[in-house]
Design a protein around this motif. Structure first.
Motif: not given
Length: 223
Positions: A33, A35, A53-55, A216
């Motif tokens: 994840v 941030f 919030t992504s990846w 991350s």
């Protein structure tokens, strides 16, 4: 004869060392994840309320130099950006800026030399190229547009294809990381400090506004 024996002995030691390093070197398949945020102040800081919030996912090489030192180049697909939300008179508007990059980090990592579980800390540069992403709005105005990148050539001083509603295609910066690894599992916390401005056509170095900031947490499996 002595010189011949010395040469043969040195070659044997070199081959044995190379074999040992090859056994210690490996690859790590990882994902996790992000941030993500974008700096919005002259000191390079961000607003926590705008965190997105992504990846990320990809593969990391773990090339042993010694028992406690390794170089870790990687190839990642990383989703970054920022979100904002504003309300006025009962009206609400959300905006999400989510560019996605192919990123190549190269970190130098120091590991504790003993124990089944090793702690590590490292740092290094990264370079990235924008390949996809969306700019979305929800609320008073609903829309979803693909992010447009400039046709920037990194080998020239100018940014080709710059425009008011475009994003710079190339990003670069520095990583700092810390984590723990077992025989097959690697847990990492990483902070990416972007050094390139995101907005197209902007090269002013008077402030640190509009640069990627990404914390991350990732889980990796040694191949």
């Amino acid at each position: 004869m002595n010189l011949k024996r010395l040469a043969i002995g040195s070659l044997s030691i070199l081959l044995a060392s190379s074999g040992l390093m090859a056994q210690k070197s490996s690859a790590i398949l990882r994902g996790g994840v992000n941030f993500a945020n974008i700096s919005n102040a002259n000191d390079g800081s961000t607003s926590d309320s705008k965190m997105l919030t992504s990846w990320q996912a990809g593969i990391i090489g773990d090339l042993a130099l010694t028992e406690f030192l390794a170089i870790q180049p990687g190839l990642l697909y990383s989703s970054k950006g920022v979100k904002t939300e504003a309300s006025s008179g009962g009206l609400n508007q959300k905006l999400t800026f989510n560019p996605q990059y192919i990123e190549v980090p190269v970190n130098l990592v120091f590991k504790t030399p003993t124990g089944n579980a090793k702690f590590f800390v490292g740092a290094g540069p990264y370079a990235a190229i924008g390949v996809a992403g969306k700019f979305k709005g929800e609320g008073v105005f609903d829309f979803s547009n693909k992010i447009e990148y400039s046709d920037d050539d990194p080998l020239t001083a100018e940014e080709e294809g710059a425009g008011a509603f475009r994003v710079k295609r190339f990003d670069y910066g520095l990583n700092g990381l810390i984590g723990i690894e077992a025989s097959s599992v690697v847990i990492t916390a990483n902070y990416g400090l972007g050094l390139a401005k995101i907005q197209s056509g902007t090269d002013n170095n008077d402030n640190d506004n509009n640069k990627h900031r990404v914390f991350s947490l990732t889980l990796g499996f040694r191949l």
